[in-house]
Write an enzyme that holds these catalytic residues in place. Structure first.
Site, PDB file in Angstrom:
ATOM      1  N   GLY A   1       0.823  -1.218   0.000  1.00 53.87           N
ATOM      2  CA  GLY A   1       0.000   0.000   0.000  1.00 53.87           C
ATOM      3  C   GLY A   1       0.850   1.257   0.000  1.00 53.87           C
ATOM      4  O   GLY A   1       0.515   2.235   0.655  1.00 53.87           O
TER       5      GLY A   1
ATOM      6  N   SER B   1      -4.490  -0.153  13.984  1.00 57.13           N
ATOM      7  CA  SER B   1      -5.242   1.096  14.171  1.00 57.13           C
ATOM      8  C   SER B   1      -5.698   1.170  15.624  1.00 57.13           C
ATOM      9  O   SER B   1      -5.908   0.123  16.257  1.00 57.13           O
ATOM     10  CB  SER B   1      -6.477   1.106  13.271  1.00 57.13           C
ATOM     11  OG  SER B   1      -7.374   2.118  13.666  1.00 57.13           O
TER      12      SER B   1
ATOM     13  N   ASN C   1      -2.638  -7.855  -5.213  1.00 57.76           N
ATOM     14  CA  ASN C   1      -3.714  -7.847  -4.228  1.00 57.76           C
ATOM     15  C   ASN C   1      -3.246  -8.684  -3.033  1.00 57.76           C
ATOM     16  O   ASN C   1      -3.130  -9.905  -3.138  1.00 57.76           O
ATOM     17  CB  ASN C   1      -4.982  -8.442  -4.852  1.00 57.76           C
ATOM     18  CG  ASN C   1      -6.100  -8.578  -3.847  1.00 57.76           C
ATOM     19  OD1 ASN C   1      -5.999  -8.106  -2.713  1.00 57.76           O
ATOM     20  ND2 ASN C   1      -7.170  -9.239  -4.251  1.00 57.76           N
TER      21      ASN C   1
ATOM     22  N   SER D   1       1.545   3.171  -2.625  1.00 52.16           N
ATOM     23  CA  SER D   1       1.267   4.107  -3.722  1.00 52.16           C
ATOM     24  C   SER D   1       0.814   5.463  -3.206  1.00 52.16           C
ATOM     25  O   SER D   1       0.981   6.480  -3.886  1.00 52.16           O
ATOM     26  CB  SER D   1       0.205   3.509  -4.659  1.00 52.16           C
ATOM     27  OG  SER D   1      -0.840   2.930  -3.911  1.00 52.16           O
ATOM     28  N   ARG D   2       0.205   5.473  -2.019  1.00 52.92           N
ATOM     29  CA  ARG D   2      -0.303   6.759  -1.502  1.00 52.92           C
ATOM     30  C   ARG D   2      -0.458   6.690   0.018  1.00 52.92           C
ATOM     31  O   ARG D   2      -0.192   5.651   0.633  1.00 52.92           O
ATOM     32  CB  ARG D   2      -1.632   7.135  -2.164  1.00 52.92           C
ATOM     33  CG  ARG D   2      -2.676   6.045  -2.104  1.00 52.92           C
ATOM     34  CD  ARG D   2      -3.755   6.232  -3.172  1.00 52.92           C
ATOM     35  NE  ARG D   2      -4.571   5.041  -3.280  1.00 52.92           N
ATOM     36  CZ  ARG D   2      -5.689   4.832  -2.596  1.00 52.92           C
ATOM     37  NH1 ARG D   2      -6.145   5.766  -1.788  1.00 52.92           N
ATOM     38  NH2 ARG D   2      -6.385   3.723  -2.740  1.00 52.92           N
TER      39      ARG D   2
ATOM     40  N   TYR E   1     -13.582  -3.767  10.223  1.00 53.42           N
ATOM     41  CA  TYR E   1     -12.272  -3.098  10.301  1.00 53.42           C
ATOM     42  C   TYR E   1     -11.636  -3.309  11.681  1.00 53.42           C
ATOM     43  O   TYR E   1     -10.457  -3.651  11.791  1.00 53.42           O
ATOM     44  CB  TYR E   1     -12.480  -1.605  10.021  1.00 53.42           C
ATOM     45  CG  TYR E   1     -11.218  -0.778   9.956  1.00 53.42           C
ATOM     46  CD1 TYR E   1     -10.388  -0.825   8.830  1.00 53.42           C
ATOM     47  CD2 TYR E   1     -10.857   0.072  10.996  1.00 53.42           C
ATOM     48  CE1 TYR E   1      -9.245  -0.046   8.759  1.00 53.42           C
ATOM     49  CE2 TYR E   1      -9.719   0.856  10.933  1.00 53.42           C
ATOM     50  CZ  TYR E   1      -8.914   0.788   9.809  1.00 53.42           C
ATOM     51  OH  TYR E   1      -7.779   1.562   9.740  1.00 53.42           O
TER      52      TYR E   1
ATOM     53  N   ASN F   1       1.123  -2.529   5.399  1.00 53.91           N
ATOM     54  CA  ASN F   1       0.360  -1.289   5.555  1.00 53.91           C
ATOM     55  C   ASN F   1      -0.943  -1.299   4.765  1.00 53.91           C
ATOM     56  O   ASN F   1      -1.884  -0.593   5.134  1.00 53.91           O
ATOM     57  CB  ASN F   1       1.241  -0.111   5.112  1.00 53.91           C
ATOM     58  CG  ASN F   1       0.439   1.139   4.840  1.00 53.91           C
ATOM     59  OD1 ASN F   1       0.074   1.863   5.761  1.00 53.91           O
ATOM     60  ND2 ASN F   1       0.124   1.391   3.562  1.00 53.91           N
TER      61      ASN F   1
HETATM   62  P1  NDP Z   1      -5.263   4.901   1.717  1.00 54.36           P
HETATM   63  O1  NDP Z   1      -6.655   4.496   1.373  1.00 54.36           O
HETATM   64  O2  NDP Z   1      -4.856   6.319   1.536  1.00 54.36           O
HETATM   65  O3  NDP Z   1      -4.217   3.960   0.910  1.00 54.36           O
HETATM   66  C1  NDP Z   1      -4.420   2.571   0.904  1.00 54.36           C
HETATM   67  C2  NDP Z   1      -3.224   1.900   0.261  1.00 54.36           C
HETATM   68  O4  NDP Z   1      -3.423   0.478   0.329  1.00 54.36           O
HETATM   69  C3  NDP Z   1      -3.067   2.231  -1.211  1.00 54.36           C
HETATM   70  O5  NDP Z   1      -1.689   2.244  -1.511  1.00 54.36           O
HETATM   71  C4  NDP Z   1      -3.753   1.049  -1.905  1.00 54.36           C
HETATM   72  O6  NDP Z   1      -3.238   0.809  -3.216  1.00 54.36           O
HETATM   73  C5  NDP Z   1      -3.361  -0.086  -0.979  1.00 54.36           C
HETATM   74  N1  NDP Z   1      -4.265  -1.227  -1.027  1.00 54.36           N
HETATM   75  C6  NDP Z   1      -5.596  -1.258  -0.763  1.00 54.36           C
HETATM   76  N2  NDP Z   1      -6.077  -2.494  -0.926  1.00 54.36           N
HETATM   77  C7  NDP Z   1      -5.021  -3.281  -1.289  1.00 54.36           C
HETATM   78  C8  NDP Z   1      -4.882  -4.647  -1.637  1.00 54.36           C
HETATM   79  N3  NDP Z   1      -5.932  -5.495  -1.611  1.00 54.36           N
HETATM   80  N4  NDP Z   1      -3.654  -5.107  -1.988  1.00 54.36           N
HETATM   81  C9  NDP Z   1      -2.588  -4.274  -2.013  1.00 54.36           C
HETATM   82  N5  NDP Z   1      -2.666  -2.964  -1.695  1.00 54.36           N
HETATM   83  C10 NDP Z   1      -3.871  -2.487  -1.352  1.00 54.36           C
HETATM   84  O7  NDP Z   1      -5.056   4.441   3.234  1.00 54.36           O
HETATM   85  P2  NDP Z   1      -4.207   5.095   4.422  1.00 54.36           P
HETATM   86  O8  NDP Z   1      -2.887   5.526   3.925  1.00 54.36           O
HETATM   87  O9  NDP Z   1      -5.072   6.041   5.148  1.00 54.36           O
HETATM   88  O10 NDP Z   1      -4.039   3.822   5.386  1.00 54.36           O
HETATM   89  C11 NDP Z   1      -2.891   2.978   5.340  1.00 54.36           C
HETATM   90  C12 NDP Z   1      -3.005   1.977   6.478  1.00 54.36           C
HETATM   91  O11 NDP Z   1      -3.081   2.684   7.720  1.00 54.36           O
HETATM   92  C13 NDP Z   1      -4.244   1.092   6.420  1.00 54.36           C
HETATM   93  O12 NDP Z   1      -3.931  -0.205   6.855  1.00 54.36           O
HETATM   94  C14 NDP Z   1      -5.190   1.761   7.388  1.00 54.36           C
HETATM   95  O13 NDP Z   1      -6.129   0.860   7.908  1.00 54.36           O
HETATM   96  C15 NDP Z   1      -4.216   2.245   8.435  1.00 54.36           C
HETATM   97  N6  NDP Z   1      -4.748   3.324   9.255  1.00 54.36           N
HETATM   98  C16 NDP Z   1      -5.087   4.534   8.708  1.00 54.36           C
HETATM   99  C17 NDP Z   1      -5.587   5.544   9.512  1.00 54.36           C
HETATM  100  C18 NDP Z   1      -5.973   6.882   8.966  1.00 54.36           C
HETATM  101  O14 NDP Z   1      -6.487   7.704   9.764  1.00 54.36           O
HETATM  102  N7  NDP Z   1      -5.752   7.177   7.688  1.00 54.36           N
HETATM  103  C19 NDP Z   1      -5.768   5.343  10.945  1.00 54.36           C
HETATM  104  C20 NDP Z   1      -5.366   4.050  11.430  1.00 54.36           C
HETATM  105  C21 NDP Z   1      -4.870   3.084  10.600  1.00 54.36           C
HETATM  106  P3  NDP Z   1      -3.855   1.597  -4.530  1.00 54.36           P
HETATM  107  O15 NDP Z   1      -3.380   3.021  -4.420  1.00 54.36           O
HETATM  108  O16 NDP Z   1      -3.257   0.892  -5.684  1.00 54.36           O
HETATM  109  O17 NDP Z   1      -5.339   1.478  -4.439  1.00 54.36           O
END
Ligand code: NDP
Length: 246
Positions: free
Chosen positions: A11, A141, A62, A13-14, A154, A89
């Protein structure tokens, strides 16, 4: 510093994952960037890391797919010659009250957030055992600690990640491999951008520091756990939440 180390970040990419990948590269690591489908964003992360003079490759995978993650790990080991730091992540949300939550939405969140991390750990396990070194960091989280109405899937996935972290820490500790979790609170990313202003305001009010964190705040904690400074820390859950879950 992390010179000569290879990090695999799912994860990346962003959001938080990108910030982690950039921070680890900033500290000297080469990075394998895993993403689900957003190739353009993954390439942006890659370009930023390459601009620091570090190696970076992108992999579309995935994490919920057992066989695909095996291929991913094999590919990264071939391309980089090893993995020193694994950061699980990748994560998604599919919110809803239990009454209305579809079974498919429960399963998809568990498969991505919890089983995804299990897949990655399983496929890197023997590599870390043979190296007698390694760092595994799972992004859980604060919701995994407290639960949350409307997030049963979640919260279950993130609580499960904590159990996974502690179990793996116990299994691999004697091999010099540490496994820790980082528990972010409310961090400003696309995931939380989707929330209503009302929910965002309520969350800010509940945070002792009264503001959301930045992805970089989480990245710094991950970099610490990946560093030699954290060599005697394992099975820990490090909150990065401005005090939210105290
Ligand atoms: P984003 O939605 O901004 O980014 C999610 C990332 O996960 C993207 O890079 C996406 O790839 C990738 N991803 C999603 N599904 C899959 C999959 N099936 N296989 C591989 N990659 C996948 O999320 P955040 O940056 O906000 O969150 C990152 C982590 O931190 C998560 O685990 C989230 O639960 C955790 N978290 C976030 C919080 C928050 O407040 N933001 C708080 C607590 C925990 P692509 O870009 O290609 O779609």
């Amino acid at each position: 510093m992390l010179q000569g180390k290879t990090a695999l970040v799912t994860g990346a990419s962003r959001g938080i994952g990108r910030a982690i990948a950039l921070e680890l590269a900033h500290q000297g690591a080469d990075v394998a960037i895993v993403y689900a489908g957003n190739e353009q964003k993954a390439r942006e992360t890659q370009a930023q890391i390459q601009a620091m003079g570090r190696k970076a490759e992108i992999y579309c995978c995935n994490v919920a797919d057992f066989d695909a993650t095996k291929q991913l790990v094999d590919g990264v080991l071939e391309d980089f010659g090893g993995i020193d730091i694994l950061v699980n992540n990748a994560g998604i949300v599919k919110d809803g009250m239990v009454l209305s939550m579809k079974e498919a939405d429960f399963n998809q969140v568990i498969d991505t957030n919890l089983k995804g991390a299990f897949h990655m750990i399983k496929h890197t396990y023997s590599h870390f055992m043979r190296k007698r070194a390694g760092r595994i960091i799972n992004i859980t989280s604060v919701i995994g600690l407290s639960g949350n109405a409307g997030q049963a899937n979640y919260a279950s996935s993130k609580a499960g990640l904590i159990g996974l972290t502690k179990s793996v820490a116990k299994e691999l500790g004697a091999r010099g491999v540490t496994c820790n979790a980082v528990a972010p609170g409310y961090i400003a990313t696309e995931m939380t951008d989707a929330l209503s202003d009302k929910i965002k305001d309520a969350m800010k009010a509940a945070i002792p520091m009264r503001k959301p964190g930045d992805p970089e705040d989480v990245a710094k904690a991950v970099a610490f756990l990946a560093s030699d400074s954290a060599r005697y820390i394992t099975g820990e859950v490090l909150r990065v939440d401005g005090g939210l879950a105290m």
